[in-house]
Scaffold this motif. Structure first.
Motif, mmCIF file in Angstrom:
data_model
loop_
_atom_site.group_PDB
_atom_site.id
_atom_site.type_symbol
_atom_site.label_atom_id
_atom_site.label_comp_id
_atom_site.label_asym_id
_atom_site.label_seq_id
_atom_site.Cartn_x
_atom_site.Cartn_y
_atom_site.Cartn_z
ATOM 1 N N ALA A 1 0.792 -1.143 -0.064
ATOM 2 C CA ALA A 1 -0.089 -0.065 0.036
ATOM 3 C C ALA A 1 0.851 1.251 -0.130
ATOM 4 C CB ALA A 1 -0.956 0.018 1.224
ATOM 5 N N ARG A 2 1.962 1.185 0.701
ATOM 6 C CA ARG A 2 2.838 2.349 0.907
ATOM 7 C C ARG A 2 3.565 2.879 -0.468
ATOM 8 N NH1 ARG A 2 7.884 3.701 1.286
ATOM 9 N NH2 ARG A 2 8.596 1.655 1.050
ATOM 10 N N GLN A 3 3.952 1.613 -1.204
ATOM 11 C CA GLN A 3 4.548 1.872 -2.558
ATOM 12 C C GLN A 3 3.443 2.426 -3.626
ATOM 13 O OE1 GLN A 3 7.505 -0.330 -4.175
ATOM 14 N NE2 GLN A 3 8.409 -1.021 -2.088
ATOM 15 N N ILE A 4 2.365 1.864 -3.641
ATOM 16 C CA ILE A 4 1.387 2.280 -4.752
ATOM 17 C C ILE A 4 0.711 3.463 -4.273
ATOM 18 C CG2 ILE A 4 -0.762 1.567 -5.271
ATOM 19 C CD1 ILE A 4 0.004 -1.432 -5.126
ATOM 20 N N LEU A 5 0.598 3.724 -3.226
ATOM 21 C CA LEU A 5 -0.101 5.149 -2.474
ATOM 22 C C LEU A 5 0.760 6.239 -2.786
ATOM 23 C CD1 LEU A 5 -3.215 5.443 -1.756
ATOM 24 C CD2 LEU A 5 -2.432 3.215 -1.346
ATOM 25 N N SER A 6 2.270 6.153 -2.590
ATOM 26 C CA SER A 6 3.146 6.928 -2.760
ATOM 27 C C SER A 6 3.190 7.221 -4.124
ATOM 28 C CB SER A 6 4.314 6.467 -2.423
ATOM 29 O OG SER A 6 4.602 6.310 -0.913
ATOM 30 N N ALA A 7 3.066 6.369 -4.958
ATOM 31 C CA ALA A 7 3.339 6.731 -6.577
ATOM 32 C C ALA A 7 1.900 7.448 -6.770
ATOM 33 C CB ALA A 7 3.372 5.446 -7.183
ATOM 34 N N TYR B 1 -3.265 -0.523 9.677
ATOM 35 C CA TYR B 1 -3.046 0.241 10.706
ATOM 36 C C TYR B 1 -1.606 0.722 10.344
ATOM 37 C CZ TYR B 1 -1.464 2.552 14.932
ATOM 38 O OH TYR B 1 -0.982 3.468 15.773
ATOM 39 N N GLU B 2 -0.688 -0.143 10.146
ATOM 40 C CA GLU B 2 0.638 0.254 9.919
ATOM 41 C C GLU B 2 1.072 1.210 8.845
ATOM 42 O OE1 GLU B 2 3.263 -3.066 10.404
ATOM 43 O OE2 GLU B 2 4.604 -2.456 9.036
ATOM 44 N N PHE B 3 0.260 1.139 7.788
ATOM 45 C CA PHE B 3 0.390 1.871 6.496
ATOM 46 C C PHE B 3 -0.234 3.448 7.234
ATOM 47 C CE2 PHE B 3 -2.586 4.004 3.772
ATOM 48 C CZ PHE B 3 -1.699 4.397 2.805
ATOM 49 N N ALA B 4 -1.563 3.363 7.625
ATOM 50 C CA ALA B 4 -2.425 4.446 7.831
ATOM 51 C C ALA B 4 -1.353 5.500 9.091
ATOM 52 C CB ALA B 4 -3.724 4.358 8.578
ATOM 53 N N GLN B 5 -0.902 4.718 10.057
ATOM 54 C CA GLN B 5 0.013 5.319 10.845
ATOM 55 C C GLN B 5 1.176 5.958 10.269
ATOM 56 O OE1 GLN B 5 -1.318 5.634 14.104
ATOM 57 N NE2 GLN B 5 0.330 7.299 14.632
ATOM 58 N N ASP B 6 1.631 5.177 9.531
ATOM 59 C CA ASP B 6 3.002 5.753 8.819
ATOM 60 C C ASP B 6 2.666 7.020 8.067
ATOM 61 O OD1 ASP B 6 5.493 6.035 7.709
ATOM 62 O OD2 ASP B 6 5.080 4.558 5.969
ATOM 63 N N PHE B 7 1.865 6.779 7.223
ATOM 64 C CA PHE B 7 1.317 8.115 6.626
ATOM 65 C C PHE B 7 0.968 9.342 7.410
ATOM 66 C CE2 PHE B 7 0.942 7.827 1.689
ATOM 67 C CZ PHE B 7 1.742 6.536 1.788
ATOM 68 N N TYR B 8 0.089 9.007 8.411
ATOM 69 C CA TYR B 8 -0.324 9.902 9.370
ATOM 70 C C TYR B 8 1.023 10.749 10.101
ATOM 71 C CZ TYR B 8 -2.867 12.268 12.873
ATOM 72 O OH TYR B 8 -3.187 13.341 13.896
ATOM 73 N N ASN B 9 2.099 9.926 10.506
ATOM 74 C CA ASN B 9 3.202 10.334 11.062
ATOM 75 C C ASN B 9 3.879 11.485 10.289
ATOM 76 O OD1 ASN B 9 2.355 9.179 13.602
ATOM 77 N ND2 ASN B 9 3.809 7.430 13.060
ATOM 78 N N GLN B 10 4.135 10.992 8.476
ATOM 79 C CA GLN B 10 4.368 12.127 7.887
ATOM 80 C C GLN B 10 3.876 13.460 7.882
ATOM 81 O OE1 GLN B 10 4.724 10.189 4.043
ATOM 82 N NE2 GLN B 10 5.225 8.099 4.556
ATOM 83 N N LEU C 1 -5.778 13.808 3.996
ATOM 84 C CA LEU C 1 -6.930 13.807 5.024
ATOM 85 C C LEU C 1 -7.250 12.337 5.552
ATOM 86 C CD1 LEU C 1 -8.849 15.952 6.369
ATOM 87 C CD2 LEU C 1 -10.435 15.071 4.537
ATOM 88 N N PHE C 2 -7.045 12.269 7.107
ATOM 89 C CA PHE C 2 -7.706 11.341 7.432
ATOM 90 C C PHE C 2 -9.068 11.476 8.100
ATOM 91 C CE2 PHE C 2 -3.300 11.066 7.319
ATOM 92 C CZ PHE C 2 -2.807 9.581 7.324
ATOM 93 N N LEU C 3 -9.847 10.381 7.655
ATOM 94 C CA LEU C 3 -11.250 10.256 8.468
ATOM 95 C C LEU C 3 -11.441 9.059 9.074
ATOM 96 C CD1 LEU C 3 -13.195 11.416 5.148
ATOM 97 C CD2 LEU C 3 -12.481 12.942 7.056
ATOM 98 N N ARG C 4 -12.599 9.068 10.075
ATOM 99 C CA ARG C 4 -12.664 7.773 10.753
ATOM 100 C C ARG C 4 -14.009 7.739 11.148
ATOM 101 N NH1 ARG C 4 -9.346 8.373 15.951
ATOM 102 N NH2 ARG C 4 -11.580 8.999 16.842
ATOM 103 N N ALA C 5 -14.531 6.451 11.022
ATOM 104 C CA ALA C 5 -16.005 6.121 11.265
ATOM 105 C C ALA C 5 -16.144 6.275 12.826
ATOM 106 C CB ALA C 5 -16.274 4.851 10.989
#
Lengths: 516, 515
Positions: free
Chosen positions: A423-429, A444-453, A459-463
């Motif tokens: 996901a990280r590679q694809i979404l970065s591209a 979570y690992e992906f989302a947290q990584d991007f969040y930390n960047q 934009l982060f949304l949450r149910a």
């Protein structure tokens, strides 16, 4: 003769190629519910609704051109139904006029004259509606359409049509010219209009002096009779063709009229359904493809609203200059519904329709693309990941930087670490190429990584989940959380079953810092 | 007056009796080497020329072979296939007109067919003369033919034949008449310039016209023959235009025997070259090379670079599969290729390619490959496994031995022999023994050839033998390369990340997504 109600400069093509992923869109966004509501059991309306919703406009001006026409239609529903009725009747009656058993030029001509007579009657009806109703319409599209009908179809034109149709019965015999073809056999038979009997005396004099041989076929010569009608057919071939093609051209006009009106009639039908259910709709404001904006109030999933009571929860969002919207949060918290409402609204906006929201503004895009995890099979094996990535790769084949991509739990077919890395590679591209992506994920690992960047184009949304596990189905801004509350679900489904020792619930709203 | 032209295929046709496969059995090598498939493809759609005898008659004298190579080179280098194609097409059209004339019933009709036949023939001749005049010919055959044809065309008799035909055709084309049909009565008169009615109709409805629509013109099936109504009308038209029709009548009577003999033969024989050039073009288009072979005679140092099996390549190209080319050469005392190695590796294909190369060279044609030197042979023998007698091993071995014996009694030092997996129906020891004996006899006779065998021992029997081996991909022995290489026979020899496979890594995506 053009209709020009769908495009200011060209005809609507019902046979156009739909986007390669049309079937995915229909399934992932539940679009058949939309099409069926627009169609109200009229197959023609269904087909037009399907084609027009799936083949998005990308020019905001054309979108507004349709919006204005649609506003006229919502004000004058009965006129729209009358026009549509005339076009439909013309097509249906034409089909009832049969071709003869033998395909001969004389039968082609006979039928064409009948069809042309039918069409002349129908055109008169259209011209009458135009004269009576034109002033009630305000849009540019309708103003031009009615003006065209009034101008082209005056009484003089109808009179000339009737004369021509009468001539085609040949009261004075047929004059056919010919030349010598292969083996000196007559060829190039062309039906001629005889010189006018009232023409000048020179003509008559010349005609009288020319040498003429006459040959009569005897009454009992049956093969001679057949040969003679074959000659007549040779002569009629081009004229019959011209008459049949003319009938086809007029049929083409009625077909086009029916097609273009069908879109608006579908929208009128849908609007009536929404009004019955007290559901909101508004005309959206499309912005240019270079922009990245997505603002709305009370956006709801239209198809869900049409299928189920009570009305679904509406969501608000204000995303300015965002290219990646990551949606995390509780299972069954409304994430998928939210994602679907984004897709449906985008398609409705881009075909000139109203959208299911109190207000809506978004940039137009070249393509709407969806990638939904096939949930029925959750086995973690490389075969499944392979299948998912095959579909992602297919999307990449077609994607452009001005696309909108909806990812629903993609890359979940492997463990979280690997899934996150892919996901990280694809979404970065995707981000680097400015593709707008909505990504519903449990990674979570992906989302947290991007969040930390902390990149401001994300934009982060949450149910939303209320304490105690209640879902409100509201999607709000919020940082990713390390659990998707599967435990909540477990508890609901296994209500009353005691937890086995050693299985501890982990994760809660307090476990990670909240981003909003 | 020049010498009459004889043949574009033979300098001296009388020295070469033709072998017609319709009259006598074809030798074994024809089917063993799949030459029947090749010749079948060459002669398909050219049945009317009956080219089989030309393709089935192999030449042994290099002078005649060269005569053909020159003609073929001229046709290729001067791009004459279009010219010849047009000529042949016209001659075929002429024959079609003569057929029509023959079948026709009404005089004004048959005379017109005959006129068209002559006129087509004349333009065929005139065009050909004109186009050949511009060609820079090098071949004896085509130069002599051109001289002959130029004289023929300049002959006053031919000139008047042609000019009168053109005038008549023009006059008949100018005839325009009209029919006024009312009830059962037809008035025939000269056409008076009345306007086309369909244009009037189109004009009335022109405002609806959008693009193109269906064509409603009916394909009116007219009987093949003129009916009596048409014939009567034609008679009346002939009366309206009596001068032209009288001239037509006289012309036909005066020119019954217009067709020139040598020219008619050329029309057939040149198809030999045309067929081959057309066939060859299929392969060239796919990037496969062809060349004009030279001859090693009296030596036997033959070679071929990037050769391939034509019959197989034809099939592979139709399936859009790729074709593997192979090289071979013989030096000094080397005479026989012994081909061994993994099965299904292209051994038999190699043997066939060797045989096809020599056969095609012997009929004067270009051969597959970038470069080739071949040997002009007196006889070509093949010994391939026969399917019959399956199960009856003794019978089969006996049959094999009888056949090889027959070959060895007919063969000479100028013969070529191709053996494919022989003596498989006995024990290995027996097979080795018999094979060694047979090979010794072949070497004794100093023949040229290929022997495909599983008996690796044969490859090192003599320094006249060259060992060739079919090969596999080193990393995956299950994959054949179909390459046959010159080396001594000896015994034999998968996780990229899934994202990488789908080209979905960051780097791949940056390359794939347009910006």
């Amino acid at each position: 003769m053009n209709v020009l109600l769908m495009h200011p400069d060209r005809d609507f093509d019902l046979a156009q190629n739909l986007p390669w992923n049309a079937q995915n869109l229909v399934e992932d966004l539940d679009l058949n519910t939309l099409f069926n509501t627009m169609a109200q059991k009229d197959q023609w309306l269904f087909d037009v609704a399907r084609t027009s919703v799936l083949s998005s406009l990308t020019d905001p001006n054309t979108i507004q051109y349709r919006q204005h026409i649609l506003q006229d239609c919502l004000k004058n529903p009965s006129t729209i139904r009358n026009l549509y009725g005339i076009a439909t009747e013309s097509m249906q009656e034409e089909r009832k006029i049969y071709f003869g058993i033998f395909n001969s030029p004389s039968s082609v001509l006979y039928r064409s004259v009948q069809v042309l007579e039918l069409f002349v009657r129908m055109l008169k009806k259209l011209a009458n509606i135009a004269r009576e109703e034109a002033e009630k319409f305000e849009s540019e599209g309708f103003a031009q359409f009615f003006a065209m009908l009034i101008k082209e179809f005056d009484d003089e034109y109808f009179a000339s049509l009737n004369t021509r149709l009468n001539d085609l019965r040949f009261p004075n015999g047929m004059l056919i010219s010919a030349e010598l073809g292969d083996g000196n056999r007559g060829t190039h038979y062309i039906l001629r209009r005889p010189h006018d009997v009232h023409a000048g005396w020179i003509h008559r004099l010349l005609a009288a002096k020319s040498l003429t041989y006459t040959y009569s076929i005897s009454d009992r010569d049956e093969s001679g009779d057949r040969a003679l009608s074959a000659l007549r057919d040779q002569g009629l071939n081009l004229v019959a063709n011209a008459a049949a093609q003319s009938a086809d051209h007029i049929l083409g006009f009625f077909t086009l009229l029916r097609t273009e009106l069908a879109f608006y009639l579908g929208c009128v039908n849908l609007h009536e359904q929404l009004t019955d259910r007290a559901l909101t709709a508004c005309f959206p404001l499309p912005s240019g493809p270079e922009q990245r904006c997505h603002h709305f109030n009370e956006l709801y999933d239209l198809c869900l609203a049409l299928r189920a009571e009570p009305a679904p929860v509406g969501n608000d969002m204000c995303a300015e200059n965002k290219e990646l919207i990551v949606i995390t949060g509780a299972n069954q918290g409304g994430k998928s519904t939210f994602l679907r409402s984004i897709g449906i609204a985008q398609l409705m906006m881009q075909c000139g329709m109203f959208v299911p929201a109190a207000s809506f503004c978004a940039n137009v895009c070249d393509h709407v693309l969806t990638h939904y995890s096939r949930r029925e099979d959750t086995a973690m094996n490389s075969g499944k990941l392979d299948e998912e990535l095959t579909r992602i790769s297919e999307i990449v084949e077609h994607i452009t930087p001005r696309s909108l991509l909806l990812l629903n739990e993609s890359f979940a077919a492997t463990n979280e670490r690997e899934g996150s890395e892919i996901a990280r590679q694809i979404l970065s591209a995707f981000m680097d190429t400015h593709i707008k992506v909505f990504f519903v994920t449990h990674l979570y690992e992906f989302a947290q990584d991007f969040y930390n960047q902390g990149r401001d184009i994300v934009l982060f949304l949450r149910a939303q989940r209320q304490d105690g596990g209640e879902r409100t189905y509201k999607i709000l801004e919020g940082a990713p959380l390390q659990t998707s509350y599967g435990a909540d679900l477990y508890h609901r489904i296994f209500a009353g079953t005691p937890l086995r020792p050693g299985v501890a619930e982990h994760g809660s709203d307090n476990a990670v810092p909240s981003g909003s | 007056m020049s010498v009459p032209f004889k043949s574009i295929l033979f300098e001296k046709p009388e020295d070469h009796p033709l072998h017609d496969p319709m009259d006598s059995e074809t030798p074994d090598f024809v089917t063993d080497l799949n030459l029947d498939q090749i010749i079948g493809a060459l002669t398909a759609n050219r049945e009317e020329y009956h080219l089989e005898p030309y393709f089935y008659t192999h030449l042994t004298d290099i002078r005649t072979i060269t005569y053909r190579q020159e003609v073929m080179q001229d046709l290729e280098a001067q791009n004459l296939s279009v010219t010849i194609g047009l000529f042949s097409h016209k001659m075929r059209t002429m024959r079609h007109y003569l057929d029509q004339e023959h079948k026709g019933y009404y005089k004004h009709q048959t005379e017109r067919w005959f006129l068209d036949a002559i006129e087509t023939y004349c333009t065929a001749v005139v065009d050909l003369v004109q186009k050949l005049a511009r060609a820079d010919l090098k071949s004896r055959g085509l130069i002599e033919f051109r001289d002959y044809l130029r004289n023929y065309r300049a002959n006053p008799e031919f000139l008047s034949l042609w000019e009168e035909a053109q005038q008549l055709k023009a006059d008949l084309a100018a005839v325009q008449y009209s029919l006024l049909i009312k009830g059962h009565r037809i008035q025939v008169q000269r056409y008076g310039g009345e306007v086309d009615y369909s244009a009037v109709v189109q004009d009335t409805f022109s405002k609806f016209k959008v693009g193109t629509t269906k064509d409603y013109r009916v394909q009116l099936a007219r009987g093949v023959d003129m009916n009596h109504v048409e014939a009567t009308i034609l008679d009346l038209v002939a009366q309206l235009f009596s001068e032209v029709f009288t001239r037509l009548d006289n012309y036909c009577a005066a020119h019954r025997n217009y067709l020139d003999g040598p020219l008619a033969l050329f029309d057939r024989e040149i198809q030999f070259y045309m067929a081959y050039l057309e066939y060859m073009a299929i392969f060239k288009k796919a990037g496969l090379p062809f060349c004009y072979p030279s001859f090693a005679n009296p030596g036997k140092e033959v070679h071929s670079y990037e050769g391939f099996d034509l019959a197989l390549a034809h099939k592979l190209l139709a399936e859009r599969a790729s074709v593997v080319c192979n090289d071979f050469y013989l030096e000094r005392q080397e005479r026989i290729f012994v081909v061994s190695g993994p099965n299904q590796g292209g051994k038999t294909t190699f043997a066939r390619a060797f045989g096809q190369l020599h056969y095609l060279a012997s009929i004067g044609c270009p051969v597959p490959g970038r470069e080739a030197r071949v040997f002009a042979f007196d006889n070509l023998f093949t010994h391939f496994e026969r399917e019959e007698n399956r199960g009856d091993f003794r019978g089969k071995l006996q049959d094999d031995l009888v056949r090889i014996h027959e070959i060895l009694t007919k063969s000479s030092s100028s013969s070529i022999i191709i053996m494919n997996e022989i003596f498989t129906s006995t024990t290995l020891q027996d097979a080795i023994f018999i094979s060694e004996q047979v090979m010794a006899e072949i070497l004794q006779q100093d023949m040229l050839g290929v022997c495909v065998t599983f008996i690796e021992e044969l490859s090192s029997l003599s320094d006249a033998i060259v060992s060739m081996v079919s090969t596999v991909v080193p990393s995956n022995p299950a994959v054949r390369t179909y390459k046959i290489v010159r080396k001594s026979a000896s015994g034999p020899s998968y996780a990229l990340s899934i994202a990488e496979k789908h080209r979905l890594t960051y780097d791949w995506l940056k390359e794939r997504i347009p910006s």
